[in-house]
Write an enzyme that holds these catalytic residues in place. Structure first.
Site, PDB file in Angstrom:
ATOM      1  N   PHE A 112       1.152  -1.441   0.620  1.00 42.70           N
ATOM      2  CA  PHE A 112      -0.090   0.097   0.289  1.00 42.70           C
ATOM      3  C   PHE A 112       0.978   1.253   0.540  1.00 42.70           C
ATOM      4  O   PHE A 112       0.274   2.290   0.013  1.00 42.70           O
ATOM      5  CB  PHE A 112      -0.916  -0.235   1.251  1.00 42.70           C
ATOM      6  CG  PHE A 112      -0.418   0.697   2.624  1.00 42.70           C
ATOM      7  CD1 PHE A 112       0.728   0.077   3.105  1.00 42.70           C
ATOM      8  CD2 PHE A 112      -0.625   1.718   2.614  1.00 42.70           C
ATOM      9  CE1 PHE A 112       0.806   0.082   4.701  1.00 42.70           C
ATOM     10  CE2 PHE A 112       0.065   2.229   4.216  1.00 42.70           C
ATOM     11  CZ  PHE A 112       1.037   1.406   5.073  1.00 42.70           C
ATOM     12  N   LYS A 113       1.836   1.310   0.465  1.00 43.47           N
ATOM     13  CA  LYS A 113       2.940   2.333   0.333  1.00 43.47           C
ATOM     14  C   LYS A 113       2.761   3.579  -0.765  1.00 43.47           C
ATOM     15  O   LYS A 113       3.247   4.073  -1.241  1.00 43.47           O
ATOM     16  CB  LYS A 113       4.879   1.307   0.909  1.00 43.47           C
ATOM     17  CG  LYS A 113       4.180   1.602   2.456  1.00 43.47           C
ATOM     18  CD  LYS A 113       5.022   1.919   3.195  1.00 43.47           C
ATOM     19  CE  LYS A 113       5.255   1.653   5.002  1.00 43.47           C
ATOM     20  NZ  LYS A 113       4.745   0.223   4.670  1.00 43.47           N
TER      21      LYS A 113
END
Ligand code: PLP
Length: 468
Positions: A112-113
């Protein structure tokens, strides 16, 4: 919209001024002077927007100085199917009625980064273009942040990346994702030491003010306000995807380490989104302990467990200070006093205080998950729904199911794909997770990395000799 810091009064700055800075000069974190609130009519209108258009509504409130047309283009180029594999950007998968997985990990590095770092890179490029300067990004990673940062900054005008990683301590897949990049602006430094050693070097190099300004050093760590802002968007998007009306309460289960992801959920809630937040930790349970008791006791490196959800192996949750600032009524003097207690070797205890007694108004609950829980949850989710989830996501699912209020919809955030953590997946499922054909053999590609002892002076020398 102006930004203040969590540790002093009266130094309001613009979004652009905070963008390239990590920590504020007073040691605090930047936060908006007040959270923008969303009216019922706006919520109704936002429901039908696509991801980039929704991001525009949110980002333009936090960063009004970016020219609107420029911002629309920048967001459309960032949040597109070509980068995120799906036109929905963060598709919502139904596991069973009222139980969902919000898929945040389809960006270039499968965690998700990417959602925040892809936007951060575009914003940096905009800002550097305005000021006509360049930037050398210095960072430390234990895995996911470094590769997301490198893939996001790759080929951006005026940006170089120097990324420190602990030699031999990341998964083979994570190493391959970073070290196989062959680009004149990307430098991987494998440090003979731990992640903490890498972080200490970054701190020491950025603490040298003369070097920092001469070499135009910038950071991308998770305390950067723009990263948090980017993450606010998918709480709205996930909420709209799971509901039909704008007054239903929904719970989000969030695998947490540095408290960045769930702090974005807190911001969304402060803006008026009707959500509950379930903080999931692994065996490193400082945050769970806080939400249960009011005691915040950051651990030392030696007390931090190495677990099978390694991106949550955090001893000090760097973004937590932003939440505590709100909890104590946005009083910077209180924050300074509490963090002084931490620096004096202990922690603080708000248990029994009026603020902690009223913590319910922020909508948080918490729980912890262990190695065995993780393996069991991965196997259960596969058996019941035919879906593979990674070990971090499994911590969120386990705690979310345990803590959700009866009858309330639960959205579990998927923070990485299983292919990044093959060894644990084999332990849970008895086989390797499925792999997209484009990823087969990435561990065998040539790797570009410089090994170096844990010595800040050598890192400085390396940066100096690789900057024109
Ligand atoms: C970074 C990360 C986390 C923790 O997120 P925070 O924002 O630090 O709380 C959880 N899971 C994965 C896979 C990560 O990369």
């Amino acid at each position: 919209m102006r930004y203040v810091t969590t540790r002093s009064k009266g130094t309001a700055k613009s979004f652009a001024e905070c963008l390239l800075e990590g920590l504020a000069p007073d040691g605090g974190l930047y936060v908006p002077e007040a959270y923008p609130t969303v009216s019922a009519a706006e919520l109704r209108r936002w429901r039908s927007l696509d991801y980039a258009a929704l991001a525009f509504e949110i980002v333009s409130r936090f960063a009004p100085e970016i020219p609107q047309e420029r911002l629309r283009v920048l967001l459309a180029e960032t949040y597109c199917a070509a980068r995120f594999g799906d036109p929905a950007i963060t598709p919502l998968k139904v596991l069973e009625p009222d139980l969902y997985l919000l898929q945040l990990s389809n960006g270039p590095t499968l965690a998700f980064k990417d959602i925040a770092l892809q936007l951060l890179a575009a914003l940096f490029e905009w800002r550097l273009g305005e000021t006509g300067t360049s930037l050398n990004i210095l960072g430390a990673t234990s895995g996911d942040t470094g590769s997301a940062a490198e893939h996001a900054m790759l080929g951006r005008h005026g940006i170089r990346v120097f990324m420190l990683s602990p030699k031999g301590r990341m998964s083979p897949f994570q190493r391959a994702q970073m070290y196989s990049l062959n680009d004149p602006g990307i430098f991987n430094l494998a440090i003979e030491g731990t992640f903490d050693d890498c972080q200490a070097i970054v701190k020491s190099v950025s603490g040298d003010a003369a070097f920092k300004s001469a070499m135009r050093i910038g950071t991308v760590n998770s305390i950067n306000w723009a990263r948090l802002m980017a993450q606010v968007v998918y709480y709205f998007k996930g909420y709209f995807a799971a509901t039909e009306t704008d007054d239903e309460q929904v719970a989000f289960a969030v695998p947490s380490g540095n408290f960045g992801n769930v702090c974005a959920g807190h911001v969304a809630r402060q803006m008026g989104l009707p959500i509950q937040l379930i903080v999931a930790t692994n065996e490193n349970d400082v945050l769970d302990e806080f939400f249960r008791t009011g005691a915040y006791r950051p651990r030392t490196a030696a007390e931090t467990h190495e677990t099978s959800s390694p991106s949550m192996d955090i001893s000090k949750a760097s973004n937590f200070e932003r939440f505590v600032f709100d909890l104590v009524g946005r009083d910077p003097d209180r924050v300074v006093a509490l963090w002084a207690q931490i620096e004096n070797g202990g922690g603080f205890n708000l248990g029994g205080s009026p603020e902690f007694d009223a913590i319910g108004r922020f909508g948080f609950t918490s729980g912890r998950s262990t190695h065995d829980d993780r393996l069991r949850t991965i196997a259960d989710v596969w058996r019941r729904y035919g879906v593979e989830i990674d070990p971090h996501t499994a911590d969120g699912v386990k705690v979310g199911l345990e803590r959700r209020a009866p009858g309330m919809k639960l959205i579990c955030l998927e923070t990485a794909l299983p292919v990044k953590f093959e060894q644990t997946m084999v332990a849970a499922l008895g086989r390797k997770p499925s792999r997209d054909p484009s990823l087969i053999g990435i561990e065998d590609k040539p790797q570009y990395v410089t090994e170096m002892p844990a010595d800040a002076a050598l890192v400085k020398e390396f940066i100096r000799s690789h900057t024109d």
